[in-house]
Design an enzyme around this catalytic site. Structure first.
Site, PDB file in Angstrom:
ATOM      1  N   TRP A 198      21.807  15.981  63.027  1.00  0.00           N
ATOM      2  CA  TRP A 198      20.584  15.336  63.524  1.00  0.00           C
ATOM      3  C   TRP A 198      19.943  16.157  64.632  1.00  0.00           C
ATOM      4  CZ3 TRP A 198      18.717  12.320  60.106  1.00  0.00           C
ATOM      5  CH2 TRP A 198      19.559  11.556  59.291  1.00  0.00           C
ATOM      6  N   ASP A 200      18.275  11.230  71.568  1.00  0.00           N
ATOM      7  CA  ASP A 200      18.336  10.487  70.314  1.00  0.00           C
ATOM      8  C   ASP A 200      19.597   9.628  70.389  1.00  0.00           C
ATOM      9  OD1 ASP A 200      18.705   9.545  67.760  1.00  0.00           O
ATOM     10  OD2 ASP A 200      18.626  11.504  66.764  1.00  0.00           O
ATOM     11  N   LYS A 228      21.493   1.284  62.855  1.00  0.00           N
ATOM     12  CA  LYS A 228      22.930   1.388  63.113  1.00  0.00           C
ATOM     13  C   LYS A 228      23.417   0.246  64.014  1.00  0.00           C
ATOM     14  CE  LYS A 228      22.349   5.759  61.496  1.00  0.00           C
ATOM     15  NZ  LYS A 228      21.416   6.872  61.646  1.00  0.00           N
TER      16      LYS A 228
HETATM   17  C1  LIG Z   1      20.669   7.942  61.366  1.00  0.00           C
HETATM   18  C2  LIG Z   1      20.243   8.902  62.404  1.00  0.00           C
HETATM   19  C3  LIG Z   1      18.948   9.461  62.427  1.00  0.00           C
HETATM   20  C4  LIG Z   1      17.939   9.213  61.321  1.00  0.00           C
HETATM   21  O1  LIG Z   1      17.370   7.997  61.413  1.00  0.00           O
HETATM   22  P1  LIG Z   1      16.175   7.575  60.403  1.00  0.00           P
HETATM   23  O2  LIG Z   1      15.799   6.241  60.934  1.00  0.00           O
HETATM   24  O3  LIG Z   1      16.761   7.552  59.030  1.00  0.00           O
HETATM   25  O4  LIG Z   1      15.095   8.581  60.539  1.00  0.00           O
HETATM   26  C5  LIG Z   1      18.616  10.296  63.460  1.00  0.00           C
HETATM   27  N1  LIG Z   1      19.493  10.587  64.435  1.00  0.00           N
HETATM   28  C6  LIG Z   1      20.740  10.086  64.451  1.00  0.00           C
HETATM   29  C7  LIG Z   1      21.675  10.435  65.560  1.00  0.00           C
HETATM   30  C8  LIG Z   1      21.156   9.233  63.436  1.00  0.00           C
HETATM   31  O5  LIG Z   1      22.398   8.727  63.441  1.00  0.00           O
END
Ligand SMILES: *Cc1c(COP(=O)(O)O)cnc(C)c1O
Length: 363
Positions: A103, A175, A199
């Protein structure tokens, strides 16, 4: 809801059963209105209350000061990979990125479209089994921001301490898609925090963004309205029709987090869940965890078995025993148990019993 099973999927992930039940109860008839929230106008009293509640819950749970805005943006965390540099890269400037895996890489890739990207640290050499130590990182003069990924969903690593950017004038951006509201953090240390909801706090497709108000002023004019942070701030996330049902679910999940006793309690439970799992793995000669002990994730517990055949069998038998989503990310293989806020201790205990039994038979 006896038919519900434990879902260890990395995302979309399981939501708390009381939240799912409440949503079901209110689905067709929200608070006696005679329609569900999904059918009601976003400009009406019902939805306005829901949006306000989601925001005030988040503010309270994360102890967010008035210097910050809380907004909801569609397009998941992935759109933020672009929106951040598009809005916040200084003209002709550069930004700093810490590379801790899948990511983090995707975020850096988008930033390259808007300026220079300096990878200030990386754990690529060791296949991302740890977090590079950037606790004492001092940004280069003129840096637009420093970006990091607080929890690495694919590799099962997590920052347990963040660089201190105080006095540098460079905002720290994180993030937090896979560990938002799973532990206490000091929001004041960050310029911007973002998290795809699926999540820990709700359904997919929506991203929570917490940003310092003054940062939004950086954005120049030539950015499309829907991609500009100030549009969301000035219109309370309702410039256009927001994803009302997703925001409603976030309101329910954050209500539930408050009922649990807030993030102090949630963090304690998450600590316990991950500790018992890692303890089993470390004691065993059968299971093995590739992530360095001091950088292990409390959200995504990655582990390997002696062979890929056994891993396949493990996933299959776990499923037959009511435990879903244990297959590791396709890029790394192995097993991944995602144990976000909604995974109860009971689910982890069931997994542990299964792991012990599996080792006894095949070990
Ligand atoms: C799941 C995830 C993403 C992607 O998220 P989307 O909503 O599918 O764009 C980005 N960063 C991390 C750390 C993730 O776990």
């Amino acid at each position: 809801m006896s038919m519900r099973v434990y879902n260890f999927s990395a995302g979309p992930a399981m939501l708390p059963t009381p939240v799912m039940e409440k949503a079901q109860e209110e689905f067709c008839n929200y608070h006696g209105v005679g329609n569900g929230i999904i059918e009601l106008t976003h400009r009406g009293a019902q939805f306005e209350e829901v949006l306000g509640r989601a925001k005030s819950n988040i503010k309270e749970l994360m102890n967010i000061s008035d210097e910050y805005e809380i907004i909801f943006v569609q397009g998941g965390a992935s759109l933020q990979f672009s929106m951040i540099p598009m809005n916040l890269m200084l003209p002709g400037g550069f930004a700093e990125y810490a590379d801790t895996g899948t990511w983090a890489n995707k975020a850096a890739k988008e930033a390259k479209l808007f300026g220079n990207v300096k990878i200030i640290a990386s754990s690529k050499d060791t296949n991302y089994n740890k977090i590079p130590d950037i606790r004492h990182w001092k940004p280069e003069a003129g840096s637009s921001y420093l970006h990091l990924t607080s929890n690495n969903t694919v590799f099962g690593t997590q920052y347990h301490a963040f660089p201190d950017m105080d006095g540098t004038g460079v905002p720290l951006i994180a993030d937090m898609s896979s560990d938002i509201m799973s532990r206490r953090i000091d929001v004041n240390k960050f310029g911007l925090i973002y998290a795809g909801a699926q999540k820990n706090i709700g359904p997919s497709g929506i991203c929570l963004v917490i940003m310092k108000k003054e940062l939004a002023e950086r954005t120049h004019e030539k950015i499309p309205t829907m991609l500009k942070y100030s549009t969301y701030i000035d219109n309370d996330s309702m410039y256009n029709t927001p994803p009302t049902f997703a925001i409603y679910m976030i309101a329910l999940v954050t209500d539930w987090l408050k009922e649990q006793g807030g993030l102090t309690v949630v963090e304690e439970i998450n600590d316990m869940k991950s500790e018992v799992l890692y303890e089993l793995i470390d004691k065993s000669a059968f299971y093995r965890c590739p992530a360095e002990p001091s950088n292990r994730s409390k959200m995504n517990v990655n582990f390997r078995l002696p062979t890929e055949e056994l891993e396949e069998k493990f996933v299959k038998e776990a499923k037959a025993n009511g435990m879903l989503g244990l297959k590791g990310h396709r890029s790394v293989g192995g097993i991944r148990a995602s144990i976000y806020n909604a995974m109860p201790m009971k689910g982890v205990e069931q997994l542990i019993d299964f792991m012990n039994e599996f080792e006894r038979i095949y070990g």
